[in-house]
Motif scaffolding. Sequence first.
Motif, PDB file in Angstrom:
ATOM      1  N   GLY A 206     -36.458 -14.366  -6.655  1.00  0.00           N
ATOM      2  CA  GLY A 206     -35.861 -15.217  -7.541  1.00  0.00           C
ATOM      3  C   GLY A 206     -36.520 -15.422  -9.332  1.00  0.00           C
ATOM      4  N   PRO A 207     -36.455 -15.769 -10.105  1.00  0.00           N
ATOM      5  CA  PRO A 207     -36.951 -15.729 -11.211  1.00  0.00           C
ATOM      6  C   PRO A 207     -38.252 -16.379 -10.669  1.00  0.00           C
ATOM      7  CG  PRO A 207     -35.353 -17.664 -10.823  1.00  0.00           C
ATOM      8  CD  PRO A 207     -35.272 -16.377  -9.997  1.00  0.00           C
ATOM      9  N   ASP A 208     -38.501 -17.374  -9.807  1.00  0.00           N
ATOM     10  CA  ASP A 208     -39.603 -18.174  -9.989  1.00  0.00           C
ATOM     11  C   ASP A 208     -40.668 -17.900  -7.936  1.00  0.00           C
ATOM     12  OD1 ASP A 208     -40.148 -18.880 -12.673  1.00  0.00           O
ATOM     13  OD2 ASP A 208     -38.437 -20.764 -12.331  1.00  0.00           O
ATOM     14  N   SER A 209     -40.384 -16.359  -7.925  1.00  0.00           N
ATOM     15  CA  SER A 209     -41.057 -16.745  -6.867  1.00  0.00           C
ATOM     16  C   SER A 209     -42.271 -14.800  -6.651  1.00  0.00           C
ATOM     17  CB  SER A 209     -40.117 -15.645  -5.695  1.00  0.00           C
ATOM     18  OG  SER A 209     -39.127 -14.442  -5.838  1.00  0.00           O
ATOM     19  N   VAL A 210     -42.988 -15.407  -5.994  1.00  0.00           N
ATOM     20  CA  VAL A 210     -43.557 -13.716  -5.817  1.00  0.00           C
ATOM     21  C   VAL A 210     -43.519 -13.548  -4.369  1.00  0.00           C
ATOM     22  CG1 VAL A 210     -46.511 -13.407  -5.069  1.00  0.00           C
ATOM     23  CG2 VAL A 210     -45.404 -15.005  -7.103  1.00  0.00           C
ATOM     24  N   ARG A 211     -44.192 -12.402  -3.719  1.00  0.00           N
ATOM     25  CA  ARG A 211     -44.171 -11.635  -2.834  1.00  0.00           C
ATOM     26  C   ARG A 211     -44.685 -11.154  -2.281  1.00  0.00           C
ATOM     27  NH1 ARG A 211     -38.933  -9.057   0.756  1.00  0.00           N
ATOM     28  NH2 ARG A 211     -40.592  -7.625   1.816  1.00  0.00           N
ATOM     29  N   VAL A 212     -45.440 -11.272  -1.505  1.00  0.00           N
ATOM     30  CA  VAL A 212     -46.753 -10.527  -0.729  1.00  0.00           C
ATOM     31  C   VAL A 212     -47.139  -9.812   0.962  1.00  0.00           C
ATOM     32  CG1 VAL A 212     -49.098 -10.773   0.195  1.00  0.00           C
ATOM     33  CG2 VAL A 212     -48.459 -12.570  -1.332  1.00  0.00           C
ATOM     34  N   ASP A 213     -46.763  -8.766   0.246  1.00  0.00           N
ATOM     35  CA  ASP A 213     -46.262  -7.481   1.861  1.00  0.00           C
ATOM     36  C   ASP A 213     -47.956  -7.882   2.466  1.00  0.00           C
ATOM     37  OD1 ASP A 213     -43.502  -7.310   1.812  1.00  0.00           O
ATOM     38  OD2 ASP A 213     -43.866  -6.111   0.656  1.00  0.00           O
ATOM     39  N   TYR A 214     -47.598  -7.926   3.421  1.00  0.00           N
ATOM     40  CA  TYR A 214     -48.826  -7.257   4.539  1.00  0.00           C
ATOM     41  C   TYR A 214     -48.543  -7.165   5.789  1.00  0.00           C
ATOM     42  CZ  TYR A 214     -48.120 -12.228   6.651  1.00  0.00           C
ATOM     43  OH  TYR A 214     -47.038 -13.380   7.256  1.00  0.00           O
ATOM     44  N   ARG A 215     -50.026  -6.288   6.729  1.00  0.00           N
ATOM     45  CA  ARG A 215     -50.724  -6.271   7.946  1.00  0.00           C
ATOM     46  C   ARG A 215     -50.743  -6.938   8.946  1.00  0.00           C
ATOM     47  NH1 ARG A 215     -47.220  -2.084   9.292  1.00  0.00           N
ATOM     48  NH2 ARG A 215     -47.351  -0.705   7.661  1.00  0.00           N
TER      49      ARG A 215
ATOM     50  N   ALA B  11     -46.160  -4.988  10.129  1.00  0.00           N
ATOM     51  CA  ALA B  11     -45.765  -5.068   8.271  1.00  0.00           C
ATOM     52  C   ALA B  11     -45.055  -6.905   8.760  1.00  0.00           C
ATOM     53  CB  ALA B  11     -44.475  -4.452   8.347  1.00  0.00           C
ATOM     54  N   ARG B  12     -45.132  -7.247   7.909  1.00  0.00           N
ATOM     55  CA  ARG B  12     -44.702  -8.311   7.855  1.00  0.00           C
ATOM     56  C   ARG B  12     -45.010  -9.440   6.106  1.00  0.00           C
ATOM     57  NH1 ARG B  12     -44.932 -12.058  12.202  1.00  0.00           N
ATOM     58  NH2 ARG B  12     -46.240 -11.268  14.123  1.00  0.00           N
ATOM     59  N   TRP B  13     -44.146 -10.411   5.797  1.00  0.00           N
ATOM     60  CA  TRP B  13     -43.858 -10.819   3.867  1.00  0.00           C
ATOM     61  C   TRP B  13     -43.799 -11.927   4.525  1.00  0.00           C
ATOM     62  CZ3 TRP B  13     -39.251 -13.128   3.023  1.00  0.00           C
ATOM     63  CH2 TRP B  13     -37.987 -12.718   3.497  1.00  0.00           C
ATOM     64  N   ILE B  14     -43.822 -12.482   2.783  1.00  0.00           N
ATOM     65  CA  ILE B  14     -43.409 -14.018   2.580  1.00  0.00           C
ATOM     66  C   ILE B  14     -43.443 -14.102   1.396  1.00  0.00           C
ATOM     67  CG2 ILE B  14     -46.637 -14.345   1.918  1.00  0.00           C
ATOM     68  CD1 ILE B  14     -46.306 -16.966   2.620  1.00  0.00           C
ATOM     69  N   VAL B  15     -43.115 -15.156   0.930  1.00  0.00           N
ATOM     70  CA  VAL B  15     -42.334 -15.293  -0.580  1.00  0.00           C
ATOM     71  C   VAL B  15     -41.860 -16.878  -0.872  1.00  0.00           C
ATOM     72  CG1 VAL B  15     -40.318 -14.433  -1.833  1.00  0.00           C
ATOM     73  CG2 VAL B  15     -40.935 -13.696  -0.209  1.00  0.00           C
ATOM     74  N   CYS B  16     -43.351 -16.749  -1.568  1.00  0.00           N
ATOM     75  CA  CYS B  16     -43.568 -17.973  -2.322  1.00  0.00           C
ATOM     76  C   CYS B  16     -43.159 -18.824  -3.556  1.00  0.00           C
ATOM     77  CB  CYS B  16     -44.731 -18.317  -2.389  1.00  0.00           C
ATOM     78  SG  CYS B  16     -46.471 -18.195  -1.003  1.00  0.00           S
ATOM     79  N   SER B  17     -41.371 -19.848  -3.268  1.00  0.00           N
ATOM     80  CA  SER B  17     -41.200 -20.274  -4.594  1.00  0.00           C
ATOM     81  C   SER B  17     -41.887 -20.987  -5.165  1.00  0.00           C
ATOM     82  CB  SER B  17     -39.673 -20.398  -3.689  1.00  0.00           C
ATOM     83  OG  SER B  17     -38.833 -19.317  -3.708  1.00  0.00           O
ATOM     84  N   PHE B  18     -41.475 -20.883  -6.638  1.00  0.00           N
ATOM     85  CA  PHE B  18     -43.064 -22.273  -7.395  1.00  0.00           C
ATOM     86  C   PHE B  18     -41.104 -22.823  -7.903  1.00  0.00           C
ATOM     87  CE2 PHE B  18     -45.804 -18.820  -6.516  1.00  0.00           C
ATOM     88  CZ  PHE B  18     -46.513 -19.661  -6.075  1.00  0.00           C
ATOM     89  N   GLY B  19     -42.000 -24.307  -8.729  1.00  0.00           N
ATOM     90  CA  GLY B  19     -41.145 -24.707  -9.569  1.00  0.00           C
ATOM     91  C   GLY B  19     -42.130 -24.532 -10.960  1.00  0.00           C
ATOM     92  N   PRO B  20     -42.291 -25.611 -11.578  1.00  0.00           N
ATOM     93  CA  PRO B  20     -42.979 -25.554 -12.715  1.00  0.00           C
ATOM     94  C   PRO B  20     -44.311 -25.132 -12.649  1.00  0.00           C
ATOM     95  CG  PRO B  20     -41.910 -27.755 -13.101  1.00  0.00           C
ATOM     96  CD  PRO B  20     -41.539 -27.067 -11.533  1.00  0.00           C
ATOM     97  N   GLY B  21     -45.068 -24.390 -13.468  1.00  0.00           N
ATOM     98  CA  GLY B  21     -46.748 -24.138 -13.515  1.00  0.00           C
ATOM     99  C   GLY B  21     -46.687 -23.229 -11.970  1.00  0.00           C
TER     100      GLY B  21
END
Length: 124
Positions: free
Chosen positions: A55-64, A75-85
Amino acid sequence: MGVLRTAVAVALLSALAACGNSLDERRATVCRRAVPAIAPDGSTVSLMRIGTGPGPDSVRVDYRTAGSPGAAAKARWIVCSFGPGSSLEAITTESGPVNGASVYLLRHYYLDTPEAASADPGGR
């Protein structure tokens, strides 16, 4: 003169495109710090990749993660979605979305603590 203007315009557009695709470091830190709280208890986390999410306001972290000695790494992953700031709004993992109450508690009682900073897998 026209060639110079064209070159300047191309350089400016390239710089703007790079800014639009760059990873916000504060958001990346917040998402990275959430990983140890999301990872299975007792596992060791190794970062593989941090980048923009779907998404436009998201970060993905791939980790083990690795558990006890001799256990296979997963192998695992997490996607964090953000609001303002850098306001964390939602988390999704390979197992599905994390419920809102858990995200709230993580955001308000963990992510800005010294414990989160010391457990940050990318802060070492």
